[in-house]
Design a protein around this motif. Structure first.
Motif, PDB file in Angstrom:
ATOM      1  N   GLY A 166      28.901 -16.403   3.798  1.00 35.00           N
ATOM      2  CA  GLY A 166      28.646 -17.830   3.695  1.00 35.00           C
ATOM      3  C   GLY A 166      27.253 -18.065   3.484  1.00 35.00           C
ATOM      4  O   GLY A 166      26.528 -17.352   3.133  1.00 35.00           O
ATOM      5  N   ASN A 167      27.156 -19.471   3.203  1.00 40.39           N
ATOM      6  CA  ASN A 167      25.751 -19.792   2.481  1.00 40.39           C
ATOM      7  C   ASN A 167      25.032 -20.931   3.481  1.00 40.39           C
ATOM      8  O   ASN A 167      24.231 -21.822   3.451  1.00 40.39           O
ATOM      9  CB  ASN A 167      25.942 -20.347   1.016  1.00 40.39           C
ATOM     10  CG  ASN A 167      26.925 -21.673   1.224  1.00 40.39           C
ATOM     11  OD1 ASN A 167      27.560 -22.144   1.997  1.00 40.39           O
ATOM     12  ND2 ASN A 167      27.081 -22.348   0.173  1.00 40.39           N
ATOM     13  N   THR A 168      25.705 -20.838   4.973  1.00 40.59           N
ATOM     14  CA  THR A 168      25.066 -22.028   5.880  1.00 40.59           C
ATOM     15  C   THR A 168      24.814 -21.065   7.307  1.00 40.59           C
ATOM     16  O   THR A 168      25.888 -20.606   7.454  1.00 40.59           O
ATOM     17  CB  THR A 168      25.984 -23.224   6.024  1.00 40.59           C
ATOM     18  OG1 THR A 168      26.167 -23.755   4.756  1.00 40.59           O
ATOM     19  CG2 THR A 168      25.493 -24.137   7.051  1.00 40.59           C
ATOM     20  N   ILE A 169      23.811 -21.602   7.561  1.00 40.13           N
ATOM     21  CA  ILE A 169      23.556 -20.719   9.220  1.00 40.13           C
ATOM     22  C   ILE A 169      23.076 -22.056   9.819  1.00 40.13           C
ATOM     23  O   ILE A 169      22.846 -23.358   9.299  1.00 40.13           O
ATOM     24  CB  ILE A 169      22.161 -19.687   9.136  1.00 40.13           C
ATOM     25  CG1 ILE A 169      21.045 -20.422   8.467  1.00 40.13           C
ATOM     26  CG2 ILE A 169      22.868 -18.486   8.058  1.00 40.13           C
ATOM     27  CD1 ILE A 169      19.732 -19.245   8.429  1.00 40.13           C
ATOM     28  N   PRO A 193      20.319 -20.756  -0.926  1.00 40.92           N
ATOM     29  CA  PRO A 193      20.663 -21.031  -2.297  1.00 40.92           C
ATOM     30  C   PRO A 193      21.527 -19.874  -2.822  1.00 40.92           C
ATOM     31  O   PRO A 193      22.207 -20.078  -3.654  1.00 40.92           O
ATOM     32  CB  PRO A 193      19.211 -20.562  -2.965  1.00 40.92           C
ATOM     33  CG  PRO A 193      18.692 -19.780  -1.820  1.00 40.92           C
ATOM     34  CD  PRO A 193      19.148 -20.450  -0.449  1.00 40.92           C
ATOM     35  N   SER A 194      22.063 -18.909  -1.758  1.00 42.06           N
ATOM     36  CA  SER A 194      23.147 -17.840  -2.153  1.00 42.06           C
ATOM     37  C   SER A 194      23.939 -17.399  -0.777  1.00 42.06           C
ATOM     38  O   SER A 194      23.347 -17.801   0.226  1.00 42.06           O
ATOM     39  CB  SER A 194      22.641 -16.752  -2.908  1.00 42.06           C
ATOM     40  OG  SER A 194      21.765 -16.281  -2.066  1.00 42.06           O
ATOM     41  N   LYS A 212      22.861  -9.863  -0.229  1.00 42.92           N
ATOM     42  CA  LYS A 212      23.562 -10.903  -1.252  1.00 42.92           C
ATOM     43  C   LYS A 212      24.193  -9.838  -1.813  1.00 42.92           C
ATOM     44  O   LYS A 212      23.697  -8.613  -2.683  1.00 42.92           O
ATOM     45  CB  LYS A 212      22.563 -11.405  -1.941  1.00 42.92           C
ATOM     46  CG  LYS A 212      23.230 -12.100  -3.230  1.00 42.92           C
ATOM     47  CD  LYS A 212      22.222 -12.960  -4.232  1.00 42.92           C
ATOM     48  CE  LYS A 212      22.732 -13.446  -5.322  1.00 42.92           C
ATOM     49  NZ  LYS A 212      21.913 -14.218  -6.301  1.00 42.92           N
ATOM     50  N   GLN A 213      25.396  -9.737  -1.963  1.00 43.47           N
ATOM     51  CA  GLN A 213      26.442  -8.885  -2.935  1.00 43.47           C
ATOM     52  C   GLN A 213      27.592  -9.438  -3.229  1.00 43.47           C
ATOM     53  O   GLN A 213      28.380  -9.962  -2.471  1.00 43.47           O
ATOM     54  CB  GLN A 213      26.624  -7.682  -2.110  1.00 43.47           C
ATOM     55  CG  GLN A 213      27.222  -6.672  -3.210  1.00 43.47           C
ATOM     56  CD  GLN A 213      27.572  -5.135  -2.485  1.00 43.47           C
ATOM     57  OE1 GLN A 213      27.928  -5.233  -1.317  1.00 43.47           O
ATOM     58  NE2 GLN A 213      27.435  -4.249  -3.266  1.00 43.47           N
ATOM     59  N   GLU A 214      27.639  -9.656  -4.491  1.00 42.98           N
ATOM     60  CA  GLU A 214      28.931 -10.437  -5.108  1.00 42.98           C
ATOM     61  C   GLU A 214      29.776  -9.343  -5.701  1.00 42.98           C
ATOM     62  O   GLU A 214      29.574  -7.994  -5.472  1.00 42.98           O
ATOM     63  CB  GLU A 214      28.645 -11.249  -6.305  1.00 42.98           C
ATOM     64  CG  GLU A 214      27.758 -12.251  -5.932  1.00 42.98           C
ATOM     65  CD  GLU A 214      27.299 -13.289  -7.235  1.00 42.98           C
ATOM     66  OE1 GLU A 214      27.691 -12.733  -8.351  1.00 42.98           O
ATOM     67  OE2 GLU A 214      26.633 -14.337  -6.874  1.00 42.98           O
ATOM     68  N   TYR A 224      13.886 -15.241   2.568  1.00 42.71           N
ATOM     69  CA  TYR A 224      14.129 -16.652   2.637  1.00 42.71           C
ATOM     70  C   TYR A 224      13.129 -17.456   3.673  1.00 42.71           C
ATOM     71  O   TYR A 224      13.065 -16.864   4.762  1.00 42.71           O
ATOM     72  CB  TYR A 224      15.426 -16.944   2.902  1.00 42.71           C
ATOM     73  CG  TYR A 224      15.648 -18.544   2.887  1.00 42.71           C
ATOM     74  CD1 TYR A 224      15.974 -19.324   1.698  1.00 42.71           C
ATOM     75  CD2 TYR A 224      15.857 -19.393   4.033  1.00 42.71           C
ATOM     76  CE1 TYR A 224      16.243 -20.657   1.585  1.00 42.71           C
ATOM     77  CE2 TYR A 224      15.903 -20.657   4.048  1.00 42.71           C
ATOM     78  CZ  TYR A 224      16.171 -21.289   2.864  1.00 42.71           C
ATOM     79  OH  TYR A 224      16.428 -22.648   2.798  1.00 42.71           O
ATOM     80  N   ASP A 225      12.089 -18.085   3.094  1.00 40.07           N
ATOM     81  CA  ASP A 225      11.064 -18.819   4.009  1.00 40.07           C
ATOM     82  C   ASP A 225      12.031 -19.933   4.685  1.00 40.07           C
ATOM     83  O   ASP A 225      12.342 -21.239   4.067  1.00 40.07           O
ATOM     84  CB  ASP A 225      10.111 -19.304   3.345  1.00 40.07           C
ATOM     85  CG  ASP A 225       8.918 -19.954   3.983  1.00 40.07           C
ATOM     86  OD1 ASP A 225       9.255 -20.360   5.204  1.00 40.07           O
ATOM     87  OD2 ASP A 225       7.665 -19.891   3.483  1.00 40.07           O
ATOM     88  N   LEU A 226      11.967 -19.706   6.182  1.00 45.65           N
ATOM     89  CA  LEU A 226      12.665 -20.742   6.733  1.00 45.65           C
ATOM     90  C   LEU A 226      12.133 -22.425   6.970  1.00 45.65           C
ATOM     91  O   LEU A 226      12.674 -23.177   7.158  1.00 45.65           O
ATOM     92  CB  LEU A 226      13.155 -20.312   8.061  1.00 45.65           C
ATOM     93  CG  LEU A 226      14.223 -19.068   8.149  1.00 45.65           C
ATOM     94  CD1 LEU A 226      14.295 -18.340   9.401  1.00 45.65           C
ATOM     95  CD2 LEU A 226      15.716 -19.755   7.926  1.00 45.65           C
ATOM     96  N   LEU A 227      10.670 -22.073   6.686  1.00 42.78           N
ATOM     97  CA  LEU A 227       9.796 -23.431   6.791  1.00 42.78           C
ATOM     98  C   LEU A 227       9.897 -24.255   5.761  1.00 42.78           C
ATOM     99  O   LEU A 227      10.231 -25.369   5.651  1.00 42.78           O
ATOM    100  CB  LEU A 227       8.406 -22.996   7.462  1.00 42.78           C
ATOM    101  CG  LEU A 227       7.563 -23.983   7.477  1.00 42.78           C
ATOM    102  CD1 LEU A 227       7.994 -25.100   8.761  1.00 42.78           C
ATOM    103  CD2 LEU A 227       6.003 -23.734   7.836  1.00 42.78           C
TER     104      LEU A 227
END
Length: 385
Positions: A166-169, A193-194, A212-214, A224-227
């Motif tokens: 998914g792309n949402t946490i 973003p991915s 990330k693997q398609e 990914y910077d969470l801030l």
């Protein structure tokens, strides 16, 4: 005169014929009514008999239901007693297994370190090994049977990864906020973003690291910077095809882990490779610092985690049973076969989709058939090889 007599005779015969006709009609109607009355009497008798039989059947059914309820109550009590006995036996097994000599497979050290060097190293590095599971806490059940949840070791924030991609946490301020929430309500949704692939992500020092693997594409590790909400680094990792690290969880493309020593990656170089490989990564640049072959089989593996530079691979069966640590690999060659732990996880729901270690709390965050579980660990000091 003769004509009148003939007319009278004809009229008499006519009345006589009509009388016979009407008498026959009345006899016919009376016979039909008697037949109907007989049928009604027969129906009444049959209805009464059926009603009586139905009452008897209802009485027998009620008695049978009462008997079944009594049997069900007795069976339920027997099952409760059996469950209590099973729990007692499992607790005793856990205690016995922690007291027995470990039988896990490990990498034996090849060289002896002097005591002075050991003390110097001890001041800089983590020198603990897991000795057992102290307690278990089931937080709640949220989402899919497979997923991941973890806590940033440097903060109180908790992150939920529902499903296997998914792309949402979802971010919660604390474990307490998560436990009090209804589902994921009250959380902060973070859209990446991915897409992340598999429940093998890690959160470390304010950054999210995910795979990330398609389809038919190379595997990438994304930082990914969470801030700030931006990608700061991306690196490609050499993996052939669609190899997955754990045989029992094929959705786990690779597994990122964070401990006191930094960031690690568990992966399989190719689908034909029978064992799990380990890579030490620079958490800042994602550069690969070193790679090891753990010699821990991928077959029947369901998850793994890293504590103080030691990999603990958890195994199960296809028909989910008790998860157990069955293979241990220490990158510093300080864990002996005799001290490697034989750890059985308490039997819960199914099998772990992910296990994430938090070095600040010395706890594991497990996802088991949709349940979020915390395992508090007991530790002991590593021995010299």
């Amino acid at each position: 005169m003769k004509l009148l007599f003939a007319l009278l005779i004809s009229t008499a015969w006519t009345f006589t014929g009509a009388q016979y006709y009407y008498q026959g009609l009345m006899d016919y109607l009376e016979n039909r009514l008697l037949a109907i009355e007989d049928r009604m009497q027969l129906w009444h008798e049959q209805s009464h008999r059926y009603h009586t039989e139905m009452k008897d059947f209802k009485k027998l059914t009620a008695e049978a239901m009462d008997g079944l309820k009594n049997h069900h109550s007795m069976l339920f009590k027997d099952l409760e007693g059996a469950a209590a006995r099973v729990d007692r036996v499992e607790q005793e097994m856990d205690y016995v297994e922690t007291q027995m000599s470990p039988r896990a497979c490990t990498n034996r050290a090849d060289k002896v370190v002097e005591q002075e060097a050991w003390e110097l190293e001890e001041s800089r590095d983590c020198v603990e090994i897991i000795s057992g599971i102290r307690s278990v806490k089931i937080m709640k059940r949220v989402g899919s049977p497979k997923g991941m949840w973890t806590r940033d070791p440097r903060s109180s924030k908790v992150y939920i990864f529902n499903g296997t991609s998914g792309n949402t946490i979802y971010q919660f301020k604390s474990v307490l906020d998560f436990s009090r929430s209804l589902g994921v309500t009250g959380s902060r949704s973070i859209r990446l973003p991915s897409e992340w692939s598999g429940p093998g992500s890690a959160v470390y020092n304010g950054y999210l690291y995910y795979i990330k693997q398609e389809a038919e594409a190379d595997m990438h590790v994304v930082k990914y910077d969470l801030l700030s909400g931006s990608v700061t680094e991306t690196t490609m990792f050499p993996v052939e095809g669609r190899a997955t690290v754990y045989n029992l969880n094929p959705e786990t493309v690779a597994d990122l882990a964070a401990d006191d020593g930094g960031l690690w990656l568990l992966y399989a170089p190719s689908d034909s490779e029978p064992t799990i490989s380990l890579a030490k990564m620079d958490a800042a640049t994602l550069d690969i610092e070193q790679i090891w072959d753990t010699r821990c089989p991928r077959e029947n593996a369901e998850a793994a985690f890293v504590v103080c530079g030691t990999v603990y691979v958890v195994y199960n069966t296809r028909l989910a049973s008790r998860s157990r640590v069955q293979c241990v690999f220490d990158v510093n060659d300080m864990v002996l076969s005799e001290e490697a732990p034989l750890i059985y996880f308490p039997r819960r729901y199914g099998a772990h989709a992910s296990l994430k270690y938090n070095p600040e709390e010395k706890q594991l965050y497990g996802w088991d058939d949709g349940y979020q579980i915390i395992y508090r660990l007991t530790m002991k000091r590593k021995l010299l090889a």
